[in-house]
Motif scaffolding. Sequence first.
Motif, PDB file in Angstrom:
ATOM      1  N   MET A   1       0.836  -1.202   0.000  1.00 52.54           N
ATOM      2  CA  MET A   1       0.000   0.000   0.000  1.00 52.54           C
ATOM      3  C   MET A   1       0.876   1.259   0.000  1.00 52.54           C
ATOM      4  N   VAL A   2       1.971   1.208   0.750  1.00 54.23           N
ATOM      5  CA  VAL A   2       2.886   2.351   0.813  1.00 54.23           C
ATOM      6  C   VAL A   2       3.703   2.457  -0.472  1.00 54.23           C
ATOM      7  N   GLN A   3       4.094   1.298  -0.982  1.00 55.04           N
ATOM      8  CA  GLN A   3       4.936   1.265  -2.189  1.00 55.04           C
ATOM      9  C   GLN A   3       4.196   1.779  -3.423  1.00 55.04           C
ATOM     10  N   PHE A   4       2.944   1.379  -3.582  1.00 52.77           N
ATOM     11  CA  PHE A   4       2.226   1.674  -4.826  1.00 52.77           C
ATOM     12  C   PHE A   4       1.114   2.725  -4.694  1.00 52.77           C
ATOM     13  N   PHE A   5       0.710   3.025  -3.461  1.00 52.66           N
ATOM     14  CA  PHE A   5      -0.424   3.949  -3.279  1.00 52.66           C
ATOM     15  C   PHE A   5      -0.097   5.060  -2.275  1.00 52.66           C
ATOM     16  N   LYS A   6       1.166   5.454  -2.216  1.00 53.59           N
ATOM     17  CA  LYS A   6       1.580   6.425  -1.190  1.00 53.59           C
ATOM     18  C   LYS A   6       0.809   7.743  -1.296  1.00 53.59           C
ATOM     19  N   ASP A   7       0.607   8.220  -2.516  1.00 53.81           N
ATOM     20  CA  ASP A   7      -0.117   9.491  -2.687  1.00 53.81           C
ATOM     21  C   ASP A   7      -1.532   9.394  -2.133  1.00 53.81           C
ATOM     22  N   GLY A   8      -2.179   8.247  -2.359  1.00 55.52           N
ATOM     23  CA  GLY A   8      -3.529   8.040  -1.835  1.00 55.52           C
ATOM     24  C   GLY A   8      -3.549   8.003  -0.315  1.00 55.52           C
ATOM     25  N   LEU A   9      -2.529   7.366   0.283  1.00 61.59           N
ATOM     26  CA  LEU A   9      -2.439   7.343   1.742  1.00 61.59           C
ATOM     27  C   LEU A   9      -2.269   8.753   2.294  1.00 61.59           C
TER      28      LEU A   9
END
Length: 331
Positions: A195-203
Amino acid sequence: MTYHIYGIGNALVDKEFEVQDEFFTKAGIEKGMMTLIEEDQLHTMLDTLSTDYGLKKRACGGSAANSIIGASYFGAKTFYTCNVANDEAGDFYVQDLQAAGVDTNMDGDRDSGVTGKCLVMVTPDAERTMNTYLGITSELHAKHINEEALKNSDYVYIEGYLVTSDTSRAAAIQVMELAKKHGVKTAITFSDPAMVQFFKDGLKEIIGDGVDLLFCNEQEAMLFADTDNLDDAVEAMKSVAKTFAITLGSKGALAFDGELMHPIIPNPTTAVDSNGAGDMFAGAFLYAITHGHDFAAAGRLASAASSKVVSQFGPRLEAEQHEPLKSALDG
């Protein structure tokens, strides 16, 4: 307050299997990560796993659900917002939640569709690998939020996995905004390194101008901070969270209460299945801090509970296993 914790997250029926490493090589699956799959892939893989290894366990799951159920068994009053379909798996899911004493928005009419499922594959080294078909849980909308329950809670707890769907990410952001509007404290878990690797902006979008409490593991913290140094990652966490807990696997954990850093010593255990360890850590921690305990005590309970989870198969403990663990609160 009506509830100690109001959670929002994916609702997945977990199906657990014990597999060998060669299964991943043959199937082209990345070990140790959560990967999203389509429904046809789910059926194919489920057939293979059922035939070759046999189903070990079925339970209602999802990262935040495991945390909320753990907190509930410790004695917290909890509410869980999620989305399951009006199918057999959805019935099973709601019944499992209610049996654990968790109130939910899903106790009335439910939409047609397919309830999400997660294939959890555990290897002899206790590592868990997940392939997930989200199904109807990817259509978790702001309409599923129960604002009345939310505003009457001590904490809201948001699952990082919600970042993978536009609608569920929007629902998570809405929960964050409602919490701030009603003066409810906010907590989030990063859920998985992917989730952090591929969706950091969303987090970062969900976190907004910061949260009251953040849960993550060492790898997730370093990925979020773009560093391979834990000390630097710790400093980076302070910029997005007033308080946080970082789990360090066999090395224990760190809990920052806003002023002091508390090293949490590990509980020696023989790991059988790491699935649910981080979820239980968060659930036990949230139970403790909503019941008058400080971060050091919360960390001790969370460490004891998560080490108990990894010593047996499945992401959760049985109801009667929670009470004896509370002795950890006293040090």
